[in-house]
Structures are given as structure tokens and as C-alpha cells.
Design a protein around this motif. Structure first.
Motif, PDB file in Angstrom:
ATOM      1  N   ALA A  88      39.693  49.094  36.869  1.00 14.63           N
ATOM      2  CA  ALA A  88      38.978  50.249  37.433  1.00 14.63           C
ATOM      3  C   ALA A  88      37.463  50.041  37.328  1.00 14.63           C
ATOM      4  CB  ALA A  88      39.398  51.531  36.717  1.00 14.63           C
ATOM      5  N   ALA A  89      37.014  49.486  36.187  1.00 12.60           N
ATOM      6  CA  ALA A  89      35.583  49.217  36.003  1.00 12.60           C
ATOM      7  C   ALA A  89      35.110  48.134  36.970  1.00 12.60           C
ATOM      8  CB  ALA A  89      35.320  48.802  34.563  1.00 12.60           C
ATOM      9  N   MET A  90      35.902  47.092  37.153  1.00 12.47           N
ATOM     10  CA  MET A  90      35.564  46.032  38.096  1.00 12.47           C
ATOM     11  C   MET A  90      35.473  46.571  39.515  1.00 12.47           C
ATOM     12  SD  MET A  90      38.037  43.072  36.522  1.00 12.47           S
ATOM     13  CE  MET A  90      37.808  41.942  37.892  1.00 12.47           C
ATOM     14  N   CYS A  91      36.384  47.479  39.843  1.00 15.95           N
ATOM     15  CA  CYS A  91      36.392  48.070  41.182  1.00 15.95           C
ATOM     16  C   CYS A  91      35.112  48.875  41.421  1.00 15.95           C
ATOM     17  CB  CYS A  91      37.631  48.962  41.328  1.00 15.95           C
ATOM     18  SG  CYS A  91      38.099  49.308  43.023  1.00 15.95           S
ATOM     19  N   ARG A  92      34.680  49.624  40.415  1.00 13.75           N
ATOM     20  CA  ARG A  92      33.442  50.400  40.543  1.00 13.75           C
ATOM     21  C   ARG A  92      32.233  49.488  40.725  1.00 13.75           C
ATOM     22  NH1 ARG A  92      35.924  53.625  36.561  1.00 13.75           N
ATOM     23  NH2 ARG A  92      34.787  52.546  34.898  1.00 13.75           N
ATOM     24  N   LEU A  93      32.248  48.365  40.026  1.00 14.35           N
ATOM     25  CA  LEU A  93      31.106  47.450  40.068  1.00 14.35           C
ATOM     26  C   LEU A  93      31.064  46.614  41.348  1.00 14.35           C
ATOM     27  CD1 LEU A  93      31.053  46.141  36.392  1.00 14.35           C
ATOM     28  CD2 LEU A  93      29.310  47.552  37.484  1.00 14.35           C
ATOM     29  N   TRP A  94      32.203  46.026  41.720  1.00 16.11           N
ATOM     30  CA  TRP A  94      32.221  45.022  42.783  1.00 16.11           C
ATOM     31  C   TRP A  94      33.033  45.427  44.014  1.00 16.11           C
ATOM     32  CZ3 TRP A  94      33.770  42.091  37.957  1.00 16.11           C
ATOM     33  CH2 TRP A  94      32.631  41.720  37.241  1.00 16.11           C
ATOM     34  N   GLY A  95      33.817  46.490  43.902  1.00 13.46           N
ATOM     35  CA  GLY A  95      34.604  46.921  45.048  1.00 13.46           C
ATOM     36  C   GLY A  95      36.004  46.322  45.064  1.00 13.46           C
ATOM     37  N   ARG A  96      36.896  46.980  45.805  1.00 12.49           N
ATOM     38  CA  ARG A  96      38.293  46.561  45.861  1.00 12.49           C
ATOM     39  C   ARG A  96      38.454  45.191  46.516  1.00 12.49           C
ATOM     40  NH1 ARG A  96      39.986  50.783  48.197  1.00 12.49           N
ATOM     41  NH2 ARG A  96      40.760  49.980  50.179  1.00 12.49           N
ATOM     42  N   GLU A  97      37.533  44.841  47.404  1.00 14.88           N
ATOM     43  CA  GLU A  97      37.630  43.562  48.103  1.00 14.88           C
ATOM     44  C   GLU A  97      37.601  42.399  47.124  1.00 14.88           C
ATOM     45  OE1 GLU A  97      35.412  41.187  51.772  1.00 14.88           O
ATOM     46  OE2 GLU A  97      34.503  43.001  50.918  1.00 14.88           O
ATOM     47  N   ARG A  98      36.785  42.503  46.080  1.00 18.24           N
ATOM     48  CA  ARG A  98      36.690  41.436  45.085  1.00 18.24           C
ATOM     49  C   ARG A  98      37.859  41.475  44.112  1.00 18.24           C
ATOM     50  NH1 ARG A  98      31.218  40.029  44.149  1.00 18.24           N
ATOM     51  NH2 ARG A  98      31.969  38.717  42.420  1.00 18.24           N
ATOM     52  N   LEU A  99      38.406  42.672  43.899  1.00 16.31           N
ATOM     53  CA  LEU A  99      39.454  42.838  42.900  1.00 16.31           C
ATOM     54  C   LEU A  99      40.839  42.469  43.416  1.00 16.31           C
ATOM     55  CD1 LEU A  99      40.370  43.924  40.108  1.00 16.31           C
ATOM     56  CD2 LEU A  99      40.536  46.183  41.172  1.00 16.31           C
ATOM     57  N   MET A 100      41.142  42.796  44.679  1.00 10.30           N
ATOM     58  CA  MET A 100      42.506  42.649  45.191  1.00 10.30           C
ATOM     59  C   MET A 100      43.056  41.234  45.102  1.00 10.30           C
ATOM     60  SD  MET A 100      43.601  45.598  45.619  1.00 10.30           S
ATOM     61  CE  MET A 100      45.206  45.063  46.224  1.00 10.30           C
ATOM     62  N   PRO A 101      42.259  40.163  45.303  1.00  9.12           N
ATOM     63  CA  PRO A 101      42.836  38.820  45.129  1.00  9.12           C
ATOM     64  C   PRO A 101      43.438  38.601  43.747  1.00  9.12           C
ATOM     65  CG  PRO A 101      40.777  38.674  46.322  1.00  9.12           C
ATOM     66  CD  PRO A 101      40.891  40.097  45.860  1.00  9.12           C
ATOM     67  N   LEU A 102      42.838  39.188  42.695  1.00  7.20           N
ATOM     68  CA  LEU A 102      43.389  39.062  41.348  1.00  7.20           C
ATOM     69  C   LEU A 102      44.733  39.751  41.241  1.00  7.20           C
ATOM     70  CD1 LEU A 102      40.200  39.815  39.201  1.00  7.20           C
ATOM     71  CD2 LEU A 102      41.187  37.570  39.750  1.00  7.20           C
ATOM     72  N   ILE A 103      44.884  40.852  41.948  1.00  8.82           N
ATOM     73  CA  ILE A 103      46.138  41.598  41.930  1.00  8.82           C
ATOM     74  C   ILE A 103      47.181  40.912  42.801  1.00  8.82           C
ATOM     75  CG2 ILE A 103      47.208  43.790  42.618  1.00  8.82           C
ATOM     76  CD1 ILE A 103      44.652  45.183  41.718  1.00  8.82           C
ATOM     77  N   GLN A 104      46.772  40.450  43.976  1.00 12.13           N
ATOM     78  CA  GLN A 104      47.719  39.844  44.914  1.00 12.13           C
ATOM     79  C   GLN A 104      48.350  38.574  44.348  1.00 12.13           C
ATOM     80  OE1 GLN A 104      45.288  39.383  48.400  1.00 12.13           O
ATOM     81  NE2 GLN A 104      45.082  41.604  48.666  1.00 12.13           N
ATOM     82  N   ARG A 105      47.601  37.810  43.575  1.00 12.32           N
ATOM     83  CA  ARG A 105      48.137  36.561  43.032  1.00 12.32           C
ATOM     84  C   ARG A 105      49.293  36.785  42.072  1.00 12.32           C
ATOM     85  NH1 ARG A 105      42.692  34.482  43.268  1.00 12.32           N
ATOM     86  NH2 ARG A 105      42.234  35.122  41.137  1.00 12.32           N
ATOM     87  N   SER A 106      49.402  37.994  41.527  1.00  7.44           N
ATOM     88  CA  SER A 106      50.487  38.290  40.586  1.00  7.44           C
ATOM     89  C   SER A 106      51.766  38.738  41.287  1.00  7.44           C
ATOM     90  CB  SER A 106      50.042  39.390  39.611  1.00  7.44           C
ATOM     91  OG  SER A 106      49.911  40.643  40.281  1.00  7.44           O
ATOM     92  N   GLN A 107      51.728  38.890  42.610  1.00  9.49           N
ATOM     93  CA  GLN A 107      52.870  39.416  43.361  1.00  9.49           C
ATOM     94  C   GLN A 107      53.368  38.368  44.363  1.00  9.49           C
ATOM     95  OE1 GLN A 107      54.611  42.562  43.413  1.00  9.49           O
ATOM     96  NE2 GLN A 107      55.903  41.353  44.789  1.00  9.49           N
TER      97      GLN A 107
END
Length: 393
Positions: A88-107
Motif C-alpha cells: 500500500a505504501a509503495m502504491c502511494r509512492l510510485w503508483g499501481r503501474e510500478r507495483l503490479m508486476p511484483l504482484i503478477q509474477r506471483s500468479q
């Protein structure tokens, strides 16, 4: 037609907690189940509406990082809580665009292929740790057709960003829940206007009527009773209803405001009532399993939102003969004025107070409106026609 010949539909959502999107999804499932082989993929298989899903709908959930998008911070424990907080903190700082690759790689990619895959949540503010269904359908699902549902005013809910526009551009269709929402999206993304269609929300009218008759709330006969049924969040503008009701009450009008719902602003709203001495005029009931029992005896439903999509509560109230007073939003004209369900006022504090005092000064308007609504027709014909046209048979 046998089940093996039915079209295979995948619908992806975050969870089945109490909320407008989840309720809309549940109603949609009941409207179309049996016609399709439906799989519901939930990031987190929890929520009050989970038990209301039709039994022939297959429900699956994930163990990947996507599950964090279906859970609130207070629902997490231990390392999961820490990880979600970091995301959530990363999303506030850098946006979902930067965060989603970290999430997608786990699925991993889902093993099944589908005729149609639906992302049921819209893409909101990329700085909020919210959504993710658009990304999941685009990157983790194989389907002949991919559809994104749109449940908000794209220009006002924080969704109109380059990142979200790029995501929507990859879908075959964007299904807006109202004509107002479709227009707002088309104005923001003209290149996708031809792909944006209207698929209205479905409603379980008989259930609403049955719940409304289960121990209906009895209100005093010496006041006008306004009802707010909403998540207590900033965009709902409930503080404006409170200010208008308290001011009118102190000026001698017989007004009581009844607020059903919970949310991030609940404590702030209660403090507003105490600070302004409005305890005699404003009543809080919290989250209610059956909010419909508050409707039959009320005089009008009150929406004072800054922006809205197509609030399901307007149609639910209408099927019970309860008129609505709403601020002007992207869909209020088509849902309230054009359907003959009540009144629309300017989306300002002054407009809200003026409209309220008109009803308090002329209570016969409430009686006349209820009489008109006796002929109001409630059914899912248009919604089912549009979803069937989208999915095929």
C-alpha cells in the motif's frame, strides 16, 4: 443445451464484502446463472455476499499476492499484514503501474480457457491499493473475449490516467453501468468510445421487497424522515446532508436524518453532529444486514454525493415506492428525473439545503411523488438483454 455446451465465463472480483460492486455482481450472477458455465475468481473468498452466490457458480480464489488486493489492512495478520502495508505504501509512492508486476509474477496463468473473461471492478486512482482485476484478466487469463466493467465516473473517481487508459485499451469491450458513466468514459477516452457500451445493474426486486417487510422501522409521525444508505466515505458527501439537516432543524423544521452504513468517515461524521449540536436531528445505525427495513416508513432517500456512478440504492428504493433526492451526478438525471423517481438538485451545499427546505415547506410534494411511483415498473429486462448481447448464448 447441456452444461458442457454452455459458454464458459470467468468473472474476476476482489471479494464479496458488503458494497455496491459486490451486490451488483451477486445480482448479476442470479440473473444469468444456468445460462452459462460461470466461474467466479475472487482475490479473497470472503464477505457477507459470499453465501448468497448461486450454488451452480464455481468459486475459486488465489494464494498469490493478488489476495492482498481483496483484503483490508485490518483483516490481515502477521507477515501478511506487513506485506500488504508495504504494498500500500509503495502504491502511494510510485503508483499501481510500478507495483503490479511484483504482484503478477506471483500468479500463474489460469489453466482453463474461457469464452469470455470479465474484470468486474473498475480501475480507480493508481495511487490507491485497490482494484487489480483489470490487470489480472489481461495478464493471467486466456479468453476469446475480455470485458472490463465500469462502475464509476471515470473522470471524477481518479481513474482517468495514462496507466488506466492503456489498460482499458486492451479490452474488447468496456461495460458501463449507466449512460452517464458511458458518456464520462467516452469523453475521457474518445478512441475507445465505440467499445464502451451500457450494461445496467441487475436487481433482486423480490428479495428487496421481502426484506423491507421484515420488521420495518417505525418512525415518528411528527417529522419528515430522510434516509441515507451509503458507505461513509468522502465521495458520498454525507457531511453535507448532516449540515443541511441540522441547520433546518435548528430553524424550526421537523426533520430527522437516519444514516445507515459504515466507513472511514463515520467517526468524523459523528463528531460533526456532536460539534454542531445535531443529536436531536441525526441518527446513526451502522452497517445493517437488512437496510431495506428502513425504507418503507421513510419520506425520501437522500444522496448528497460529490460524484456517483449508478447507485443501486436508487432503484431499490424506487421498487418500494420511496422517492430520492439526489445531487446532480453523472447518472442522477437518467436514474431519478427521467424515471420519475424524485428530484435532482445542484451539487453544492447551497443546492442541497435549498432542495431540502423545499420538501420541508411543501410536504405534499412527497405524497404526490409517492403516488406517482405506484406505476413505476421494476424489472431486469434491459439489463439481461444487454448482458446476453455482450456474452452471446
Amino acid at each position: 443445451m447441456g452444461r458442457t455446451q454452455m459458454k464458459k465465463i470467468l468473472i474476476v472480483n476482489n471479494n464479496m464484502n458488503i458494497g455496491g460492486i459486490q451486490k451488483s455482481l451477486c445480482n448479476l450472477l442470479w440473473a444469468i446463472h444456468g445460462q452459462y458455465q460461470i466461474t467466479l475468481f475472487l482475490f479473497s473468498a470472503q464477505g457477507a455476499y459470499r453465501k448468497e452466490i448461486p450454488p451452480d457458480v464455481q468459486v475459486i480464489s488465489c494464494t498469490s499476492r493478488y489476495r492482498l488486493l481483496g483484503m483490508s489492512q485490518r483483516e490481515c495478520r502477521g507477515r501478511t499484514r506487513l506485506l500488504r502495508g508495504c504494498f500500500a505504501a509503495m502504491c502511494r509512492l510510485w503508483g499501481r503501474e510500478r507495483l503490479m508486476p511484483l504482484i503478477q509474477r506471483s500468479q500463474a496463468m489460469l489453466t482453463e480457457d474461457y469464452d469470455c473473461a470479465i474484470s468486474y471492478m473498475h480501475g480507480g486512482n493508481p495511487r490507491h491499493f485497490y482494484g487489480g482485476t483489470n490487470e489480472f484478466v489481461l495478464n493471467n487469463v486466456r479468453a476469446v473475449q475480455k470485458v472490463a466493467f465500469l462502475h464509476g465516473d471515470f473522470q471524477k473517481c481518479g481513474g482517468n490516467t495514462p496507466y488506466n487508459r492503456q489498460l482499458y485499451g486492451q479490452f474488447d469491450w468496456i461495460a458501463a453501468c449507466s449512460e452517464g458513466c458511458r458518456r464520462a468514459f467516452a469523453a475521457a477516452v474518445p478512441a475507445l468510445a465505440d467499445r464502451c457500451i451500457v450494461v445496467p445493474n441487475c436487481h433482486c426486486y423480490e428479495k428487496v421487497r421481502a426484506c423491507a417487510g421484515d420488521h420495518p422501522v417505525q418512525y415518528s409521525a411528527d417529522s419528515i424522515h430522510a434516509l441515507v444508505v451509503a458507505r461513509l466515505a468522502h465521495e458520498k458527501g454525507v457531511e453535507r446532508a448532516i449540515a443541511a439537516a441540522v441547520a433546518a432543524g435548528k430553524d424550526g423544521y421537523a426533520i430527522e436524518l437516519h444514516i445507515v452504513g459504515r466507513g472511514a468517515k463515520e467517526q468524523e461524521l459523528k463528531e460533526q453532529v456532536q460539534r454542531t449540536g445535531g443529536e436531536a436531528y441525526v441518527h446513526f445505525y451502522g452497517e445493517q444486514e437488512n437496510p431495506y427495513r428502513f425504507m418503507p416508513g421513510a419520506d425520501f432517500l437522500w444522496l448528497t454525493s460529490y460524484h456517483e456512478a449508478a447507485p443501486m440504492v436508487i432503484e431499490e428504493a424506487a421498487c418500494l415506492g420511496l422517492p430520492t433526492l439526489s445531487t446532480r451526478t453523472s447518472s442522477s438525471k437518467e436514474m431519478v428525473e427521467e424515471r420519475g423517481c424524485g428530484w435532482v438538485c445542484d451539487n453544492t451545499q447551497e443546492g442541497i439545503e435549498k432542495a431540502l427546505r423545499t420538501l420541508l415547506q411543501r410536504p405534499e410534494l412527497l405524497i404526490q411523488q409517492r403516488e406517482k411511483m405506484r406505476a413505476y415498473r421494476c424489472d431486469n429486462t434491459k439489463a439481461i438483454k444487454e448482458i446476453t448481447a455482450l456474452l452471446g448464448t
